[in-house]
Scaffold this motif. Structure first.
Motif, PDB file in Angstrom:
ATOM      1  N   SER A   1       7.914   6.074  11.938  1.00 10.35           N
ATOM      2  CA  SER A   1       6.578   6.401  11.417  1.00 10.35           C
ATOM      3  C   SER A   1       6.225   5.596  10.159  1.00 10.35           C
ATOM      4  CB  SER A   1       6.490   7.898  11.108  1.00 10.35           C
ATOM      5  OG  SER A   1       7.286   8.201   9.989  1.00 10.35           O
ATOM      6  N   TRP A   2       7.225   4.972   9.543  1.00 10.83           N
ATOM      7  CA  TRP A   2       6.967   4.169   8.336  1.00 10.83           C
ATOM      8  C   TRP A   2       6.791   2.688   8.670  1.00 10.83           C
ATOM      9  CZ3 TRP A   2       6.256   6.597   3.701  1.00 10.83           C
ATOM     10  CH2 TRP A   2       6.728   7.910   3.584  1.00 10.83           C
ATOM     11  N   GLN A   3       6.910   2.343   9.979  1.00 14.17           N
ATOM     12  CA  GLN A   3       6.768   0.939  10.368  1.00 14.17           C
ATOM     13  C   GLN A   3       5.448   0.380   9.862  1.00 14.17           C
ATOM     14  OE1 GLN A   3       7.217   0.448  14.563  1.00 14.17           O
ATOM     15  NE2 GLN A   3       9.422   0.212  14.415  1.00 14.17           N
ATOM     16  N   ASN A   4       5.463  -0.889   9.487  1.00 13.84           N
ATOM     17  CA  ASN A   4       4.272  -1.572   8.970  1.00 13.84           C
ATOM     18  C   ASN A   4       3.795  -1.012   7.647  1.00 13.84           C
ATOM     19  OD1 ASN A   4       4.273  -3.027  11.407  1.00 13.84           O
ATOM     20  ND2 ASN A   4       3.079  -1.398  12.388  1.00 13.84           N
ATOM     21  N   THR A   5       4.651  -0.312   6.918  1.00 18.65           N
ATOM     22  CA  THR A   5       4.311   0.121   5.560  1.00 18.65           C
ATOM     23  C   THR A   5       5.355  -0.488   4.615  1.00 18.65           C
ATOM     24  OG1 THR A   5       5.708   2.080   5.276  1.00 18.65           O
ATOM     25  CG2 THR A   5       3.672   2.379   6.545  1.00 18.65           C
TER      26      THR A   5
ATOM     27  N   ASP B   1      -5.887   6.413  -0.383  1.00 18.96           N
ATOM     28  CA  ASP B   1      -4.865   5.742  -1.173  1.00 18.96           C
ATOM     29  C   ASP B   1      -3.800   5.175  -0.215  1.00 18.96           C
ATOM     30  OD1 ASP B   1      -3.045   5.444  -3.629  1.00 18.96           O
ATOM     31  OD2 ASP B   1      -1.885   6.790  -2.344  1.00 18.96           O
ATOM     32  N   PRO B   2      -3.326   3.924  -0.437  1.00 20.31           N
ATOM     33  CA  PRO B   2      -2.381   3.308   0.507  1.00 20.31           C
ATOM     34  C   PRO B   2      -1.092   4.121   0.691  1.00 20.31           C
ATOM     35  CG  PRO B   2      -3.218   1.671  -1.040  1.00 20.31           C
ATOM     36  CD  PRO B   2      -3.740   2.986  -1.504  1.00 20.31           C
ATOM     37  N   ALA B   3      -0.577   4.719  -0.385  1.00 23.27           N
ATOM     38  CA  ALA B   3       0.660   5.507  -0.250  1.00 23.27           C
ATOM     39  C   ALA B   3       0.408   6.742   0.610  1.00 23.27           C
ATOM     40  CB  ALA B   3       1.195   5.907  -1.626  1.00 23.27           C
ATOM     41  N   ALA B   4      -0.742   7.390   0.417  1.00 21.14           N
ATOM     42  CA  ALA B   4      -1.081   8.568   1.226  1.00 21.14           C
ATOM     43  C   ALA B   4      -1.229   8.169   2.701  1.00 21.14           C
ATOM     44  CB  ALA B   4      -2.374   9.204   0.719  1.00 21.14           C
ATOM     45  N   ALA B   5      -1.796   6.974   2.932  1.00 15.56           N
ATOM     46  CA  ALA B   5      -1.940   6.493   4.314  1.00 15.56           C
ATOM     47  C   ALA B   5      -0.559   6.272   4.938  1.00 15.56           C
ATOM     48  CB  ALA B   5      -2.761   5.209   4.332  1.00 15.56           C
ATOM     49  N   ALA B   6       0.361   5.683   4.162  1.00 13.19           N
ATOM     50  CA  ALA B   6       1.715   5.438   4.679  1.00 13.19           C
ATOM     51  C   ALA B   6       2.446   6.763   4.927  1.00 13.19           C
ATOM     52  CB  ALA B   6       2.505   4.582   3.684  1.00 13.19           C
ATOM     53  N   ILE B   7       2.262   7.709   4.037  1.00 15.40           N
ATOM     54  CA  ILE B   7       2.879   9.035   4.194  1.00 15.40           C
ATOM     55  C   ILE B   7       2.277   9.745   5.405  1.00 15.40           C
ATOM     56  CG2 ILE B   7       3.040  11.339   3.122  1.00 15.40           C
ATOM     57  CD1 ILE B   7       3.076   9.850   0.385  1.00 15.40           C
ATOM     58  N   GLY B   8       0.973   9.513   5.625  1.00 14.53           N
ATOM     59  CA  GLY B   8       0.282  10.173   6.734  1.00 14.53           C
ATOM     60  C   GLY B   8      -0.181  11.568   6.373  1.00 14.53           C
ATOM     61  N   ALA B   9      -0.308  11.835   5.080  1.00 16.33           N
ATOM     62  CA  ALA B   9      -0.744  13.167   4.641  1.00 16.33           C
ATOM     63  C   ALA B   9      -1.513  13.048   3.326  1.00 16.33           C
ATOM     64  CB  ALA B   9       0.447  14.095   4.458  1.00 16.33           C
TER      65      ALA B   9
ATOM     66  N   ASN C   1      -2.491  11.526  -2.228  1.00 17.04           N
ATOM     67  CA  ASN C   1      -1.409  12.496  -2.100  1.00 17.04           C
ATOM     68  C   ASN C   1      -0.738  12.667  -3.462  1.00 17.04           C
ATOM     69  OD1 ASN C   1       1.052  13.859  -1.572  1.00 17.04           O
ATOM     70  ND2 ASN C   1       0.823  13.332   0.574  1.00 17.04           N
ATOM     71  N   THR C   2      -1.132  13.717  -4.186  1.00 18.84           N
ATOM     72  CA  THR C   2      -0.597  13.910  -5.535  1.00 18.84           C
ATOM     73  C   THR C   2       0.798  14.558  -5.519  1.00 18.84           C
ATOM     74  OG1 THR C   2      -1.680  16.051  -5.867  1.00 18.84           O
ATOM     75  CG2 THR C   2      -2.912  14.085  -6.548  1.00 18.84           C
TER      76      THR C   2
ATOM     77  N   ARG D   1       8.459  13.054   3.067  1.00 20.53           N
ATOM     78  CA  ARG D   1       7.637  11.842   3.106  1.00 20.53           C
ATOM     79  C   ARG D   1       7.101  11.508   1.700  1.00 20.53           C
ATOM     80  NH1 ARG D   1       7.008  10.471   8.199  1.00 20.53           N
ATOM     81  NH2 ARG D   1       5.397   8.940   7.728  1.00 20.53           N
ATOM     82  N   ALA D   2       6.655  12.544   0.976  1.00 21.67           N
ATOM     83  CA  ALA D   2       6.194  12.309  -0.409  1.00 21.67           C
ATOM     84  C   ALA D   2       7.380  11.889  -1.279  1.00 21.67           C
ATOM     85  CB  ALA D   2       5.537  13.570  -0.958  1.00 21.67           C
ATOM     86  N   VAL D   3       8.556  12.440  -0.989  1.00 28.18           N
ATOM     87  CA  VAL D   3       9.761  12.103  -1.765  1.00 28.18           C
ATOM     88  C   VAL D   3      10.134  10.626  -1.556  1.00 28.18           C
ATOM     89  CG1 VAL D   3      12.245  12.562  -1.959  1.00 28.18           C
ATOM     90  CG2 VAL D   3      10.629  14.465  -1.853  1.00 28.18           C
ATOM     91  N   VAL D   4      10.048  10.154  -0.323  1.00 23.55           N
ATOM     92  CA  VAL D   4      10.339   8.739  -0.044  1.00 23.55           C
ATOM     93  C   VAL D   4       9.391   7.841  -0.839  1.00 23.55           C
ATOM     94  CG1 VAL D   4      10.136   6.942   1.739  1.00 23.55           C
ATOM     95  CG2 VAL D   4      11.390   9.045   2.230  1.00 23.55           C
ATOM     96  N   ALA D   5       8.090   8.138  -0.753  1.00 26.43           N
ATOM     97  CA  ALA D   5       7.109   7.317  -1.474  1.00 26.43           C
ATOM     98  C   ALA D   5       7.367   7.380  -2.977  1.00 26.43           C
ATOM     99  CB  ALA D   5       5.694   7.785  -1.154  1.00 26.43           C
TER     100      ALA D   5
END
Ligand code: NAP
Length: 286
Positions: free
Chosen positions: A168-172, A83-91, A106-107, A138-142
């Motif tokens: 770490s959020w660059q390019n997201t 999932d794109p959000a999980a990829a951006a979070i990195g978890a 990332n649920t 990171r999940a909170v930001v997303a």
């Protein structure tokens, strides 16, 4: 519990350690009430054996699983889709078997926003203040971006880690929303926010009397502000106790835990799941 047969679908959670996880209690209560032929098992997986464990899951046809510490980042390399959000979070905390291999999502993001969505707020006007810049932040930001918040104030104690967090959020799609602050900026931030989120472990049992924000500073939040603590033991934390005394709306970490689990089970079973039963099972276990 349903009788286990050769047809029983396997679900579970990998972690190291995993014994403390509350997910099996919550998930098996929901599975029993749905009367689906499945079982959710805790799997202790050593970080060095993650690859073998995933290969084993593939071999025995595991339907899906949760990943907890320390596997949330490491699992990503074994996925065929993410999932794109999980990829951006990195978890990734939830994995589903798909024809090409494994899909990860990332649920925690859905879990975090579920209780907020029940409140009538114009999120496009709210700049949340988030205490801490670790994994949960990171999940909170997303989640805040998914709600529609235009900007998010991240408050951290370590300048280097804060800078790394932003980088770490660059390019997201999330990069633009993040503003960094040190803790001494809280007196300026709190009077202007309607959502204050604690993602630090300050106040977690057994340090029940600790609070990330003292009472006098907390009192500077607007009257209609929400205080949200990701911690779920004790209930309430000192932070939420103080906020409640001051008439603020409070949310503790149990609902996030319930709703991340409900979202995972729904993904695996592809049907609505009984979050009420999951909540009750969790509260009984706590
Ligand atoms: P983490 O990755 O270790 O991050 C913790 C963050 O808190 C870091 O930014 C750390 O700062 C900061 N911090 C720790 N002690 C501090 C202190 N005394 N003063 C100021 N900042 C401090 O942990 P996490 O995985 O994000 O988890 C954080 C909390 O969220 C835990 O209590 C966990 O139980 C809870 N959580 C709940 C749920 C749920 O479903 N309800 C889900 C996930 C997490 P440094 O980076 O400077 O060390």
């Amino acid at each position: 519990m349903t009788e286990i047969t050769g047809k029983t679908q396997l679900l579970g959670i990998i972690g190291h350690p995993v014994e403390h996880s509350l997910s099996p209690v919550m998930q098996n209560a929901a599975i029993a009430s749905l009367e689906v032929d499945a079982i959710y098992v805790p799997f202790p997986v050593n970080p060095q054996q993650l690859k073998d464990a995933i290969a084993g899951f593939e071999a025995i046809g595991v339907l899906g699983f949760n990943a907890t510490i320390p596997h949330k980042q490491a699992i990503i390399e074994f996925l065929s889709d993410i999932d794109p959000a999980a990829a951006a979070i990195g978890a990734v905390n939830t994995v589903l078997r798909i024809p090409s291999g494994w899909y990860g999502t990332n649920t925690d993001v859905m879990g975090f926003i579920a209780p907020l969505r029940k409140l009538q707020r114009d999120w496009s006007q709210i700049v949340p203040v988030v205490l801490g810049n670790g994994g949960a932040a990171r999940a909170v930001v997303a989640g805040c971006v998914q709600l529609g918040c235009p900007q998010i104030a991240i408050v951290g104690r370590n300048e280097n880690k804060l800078t790394q967090f932003k980088q770490s959020w660059q390019n997201t799609p999330f990069a633009e929303a993040i503003n960094l602050h040190s803790w001494d900026k809280l007196p300026a931030l709190l009077p202007t926010t309607q959502l204050l989120v604690n993602t630090t472990p300050i106040g977690m049992s057994p340090h029940d009397t600790a609070t990330p924000v003292e009472s006098t500073l907390l009192a500077t939040l607007p009257d209609d502000a929400i205080a949200y603590d990701l911690i779920y033991t004790p209930r309430p934390t000192q932070f939420l106790h103080l906020a409640q005394q001051q008439g603020k709306t409070i949310i503790d970490g149990t609902e996030m835990l319930v709703q991340q689990g409900a979202a995972a089970l729904q993904l695996w079973l592809q049907q609505p799941v009984p979050d009420k039963i999951m909540r009750q099972a969790l509260l009984n276990a706590l």
